[in-house]
Design a protein around this motif. Structure first.
Motif, mmCIF file in Angstrom:
data_model
loop_
_atom_site.group_PDB
_atom_site.id
_atom_site.type_symbol
_atom_site.label_atom_id
_atom_site.label_comp_id
_atom_site.label_asym_id
_atom_site.label_seq_id
_atom_site.Cartn_x
_atom_site.Cartn_y
_atom_site.Cartn_z
ATOM 1 N N ASP A 1 0.785 -1.222 0.000
ATOM 2 C CA ASP A 1 0.000 0.000 0.000
ATOM 3 C C ASP A 1 0.823 1.282 0.000
ATOM 4 O O ASP A 1 0.596 2.162 -0.827
ATOM 5 C CB ASP A 1 -0.974 0.007 1.186
ATOM 6 C CG ASP A 1 -2.093 -0.996 0.987
ATOM 7 O OD1 ASP A 1 -2.781 -1.295 1.965
ATOM 8 O OD2 ASP A 1 -2.250 -1.477 -0.155
ATOM 9 N N PRO A 2 1.817 1.464 0.913
ATOM 10 C CA PRO A 2 2.489 2.758 0.948
ATOM 11 C C PRO A 2 3.182 3.108 -0.351
ATOM 12 O O PRO A 2 3.168 4.261 -0.774
ATOM 13 C CB PRO A 2 3.507 2.580 2.096
ATOM 14 C CG PRO A 2 2.950 1.493 2.938
ATOM 15 C CD PRO A 2 2.259 0.569 1.971
ATOM 16 N N GLU B 1 5.303 3.878 9.501
ATOM 17 C CA GLU B 1 3.948 3.997 8.967
ATOM 18 C C GLU B 1 3.466 5.442 9.039
ATOM 19 O O GLU B 1 2.785 5.929 8.126
ATOM 20 C CB GLU B 1 3.007 3.077 9.730
ATOM 21 C CG GLU B 1 3.227 1.599 9.427
ATOM 22 C CD GLU B 1 2.457 0.690 10.364
ATOM 23 O OE1 GLU B 1 1.681 1.218 11.200
ATOM 24 O OE2 GLU B 1 2.635 -0.538 10.286
ATOM 25 N N GLN C 1 2.032 10.496 1.956
ATOM 26 C CA GLN C 1 0.894 10.362 1.043
ATOM 27 C C GLN C 1 -0.040 11.551 1.159
ATOM 28 O O GLN C 1 -0.528 12.073 0.156
ATOM 29 C CB GLN C 1 0.146 9.064 1.354
ATOM 30 C CG GLN C 1 0.937 7.799 1.024
ATOM 31 C CD GLN C 1 0.206 6.549 1.457
ATOM 32 O OE1 GLN C 1 -1.023 6.506 1.462
ATOM 33 N NE2 GLN C 1 0.941 5.517 1.817
ATOM 34 N N ASP C 2 -0.281 11.998 2.386
ATOM 35 C CA ASP C 2 -1.205 13.114 2.601
ATOM 36 C C ASP C 2 -0.667 14.423 2.033
ATOM 37 O O ASP C 2 -1.434 15.260 1.541
ATOM 38 C CB ASP C 2 -1.487 13.285 4.097
ATOM 39 C CG ASP C 2 -2.269 12.123 4.679
ATOM 40 O OD1 ASP C 2 -2.829 11.327 3.888
ATOM 41 O OD2 ASP C 2 -2.306 11.987 5.921
ATOM 42 N N ARG D 1 2.369 7.689 5.878
ATOM 43 C CA ARG D 1 1.035 8.299 5.786
ATOM 44 C C ARG D 1 1.129 9.797 5.538
ATOM 45 O O ARG D 1 0.415 10.356 4.695
ATOM 46 C CB ARG D 1 0.258 8.037 7.087
ATOM 47 C CG ARG D 1 -1.115 8.716 7.107
ATOM 48 C CD ARG D 1 -1.889 8.418 8.363
ATOM 49 N NE ARG D 1 -1.246 8.905 9.579
ATOM 50 C CZ ARG D 1 -1.288 10.182 9.983
ATOM 51 N NH1 ARG D 1 -1.914 11.104 9.244
ATOM 52 N NH2 ARG D 1 -0.714 10.545 11.107
#
Length: 352
Positions: free
Chosen positions: A11-12, A214, A221-222, A218
């Protein structure tokens, strides 16, 4: 049989496609950093090239003394007394040669750094809220109340419970993992475009390490951050990096996408780093496999390949090839997307 290699969660990395492929946010070309010493000049980084794109993570890996941290400090202009040559551009703005005042406007505002030891990076006499707020006030000229609100917002964003209360506490009142979250909050308070993380999880246990990685993924991505992850831990590289730069003796010895590098390392040094990882099929008392020898002296660099004295591939090569390794510096080259500075590289499909 090759040892199982750690792989990154899907996912990341898949959630951050390569954007602006032709226009990297950070571009480093022919970077060299030389320190004067009483024994003579030491070139800690030599002729280094790499790019980092928005929304992507470059992992820089190597043994201690390979030049990883020196490279990151050079990007931020934090070397005092060193000779820095070459080019470092942030969104096409040249950083080499800027004055301290000009660099101060960029540090924190457009590029920020997370250091290895948050306890030594945070001031013990000020609350964490005051330190984050001060960082925001310097760059945005905001009032105390607005800066305080921003500090609380950032503590909440990095997952610190009861941020309003904890903003009034001191660094010693936080655990190691929470202090690292505070450092991330401080680094991102002014919404920089580039984040450099220098061994951000070394002092943390495995569970907290995973949480911090993580969190960085995150936030990347944001915010679409470009991230440079400096580490000696290949497990961290496999988990978060999109591209990998392997350094040895101050030089790049291999560059490749993370999956390519772990599946088919071309340089014997990279192969040695991967082979030194614990194997799942090893018995509990099996010793770890180490690369023989020691890193090279940067005071008296070898005339050929710096890794040649430790390289089993060079030792078993024909006499002419062995002599070439010992006398001729290798050039970083190879197939598209996978470069290696080795006279005897092995790429996918070639024998190792």
């Amino acid at each position: 049989m090759d040892a199982p290699r750690p792989t990154a969660p899907a996912d990341p990395r898949q959630a951050t496609p390569l954007r602006d492929a032709g226009e990297p946010l950070l571009s480093v070309r022919n970077l060299s950093v030389t320190f004067p010493t009483q024994h003579g000049p030491v070139r800690a980084v030599d002729s280094l090239d790499f790019d980092v794109h928005r929304g992507r993570t470059l992992g820089i890996v190597g043994e201690s003394g390979s030049g990883k941290s020196v490279t990151s400090m050079a990007v931020l202009g934090l070397h005092t007394g060193a000779q820095v040559t070459g080019s470092i551009t942030l969104d096409e703005q040249e950083l080499v040669g800027l004055t301290e005042r000009e660099l101060n406007r960029l540090r924190g505002r457009r590029m920020a750094m997370i250091f290895q030891d948050p306890l030594s990076s945070l001031h013990p006499y000020y609350t964490v809220g005051e330190q984050i707020a001060e960082h925001h006030r310097v760059h945005f000229r905001s009032g105390r109340a607005a800066a305080r609100r921003r500090a609380v917002e950032m503590l909440a964003e990095v997952g610190i419970p009861e941020p309003q209360r904890r903003a009034g506490e001191y660094p010693h009142q936080f655990s190691g993992g929470m202090r690292q979250r505070v450092m991330i909050a401080m680094a991102l308070a002014c919404e920089p475009e580039l984040l450099i993380a220098d061994e951000p999880t070394t002092a943390l246990d495995v569970t907290v390490q995973a949480q911090i990685l993580e969190l960085i993924a995150r936030l990347q991505q944001d915010r679409g951050l470009a991230v440079v992850m400096i580490t000696h831990d290949l497990g961290v590289v496999a988990r978060v990096a999109h591209e990998v730069l392997v350094m040895y003796g101050g030089r790049a010895v291999e560059q490749a996408p993370v999956d390519t590098l772990f599946a088919a390392p071309a340089h014997p040094y990279t192969r040695g780093l991967l082979d030194s990882l614990p194997r799942l099929d090893d018995p509990d008392d099996a010793p770890l496999r180490a690369i023989p020898g020691s890193p090279p002296s940067l005071l008296t660099p070898a005339p050929g390949c710096a890794f040649a004295p430790r390289c089993s591939r060079a030792a078993s090569a024909a006499a002419s090839e062995r002599l070439r390794c010992q006398t001729e510096p290798p050039v970083l080259s190879g197939p598209a997307g996978h470069a290696s500075a080795c006279h005897l590289p092995t790429y996918e499909g070639a024998p190792s």
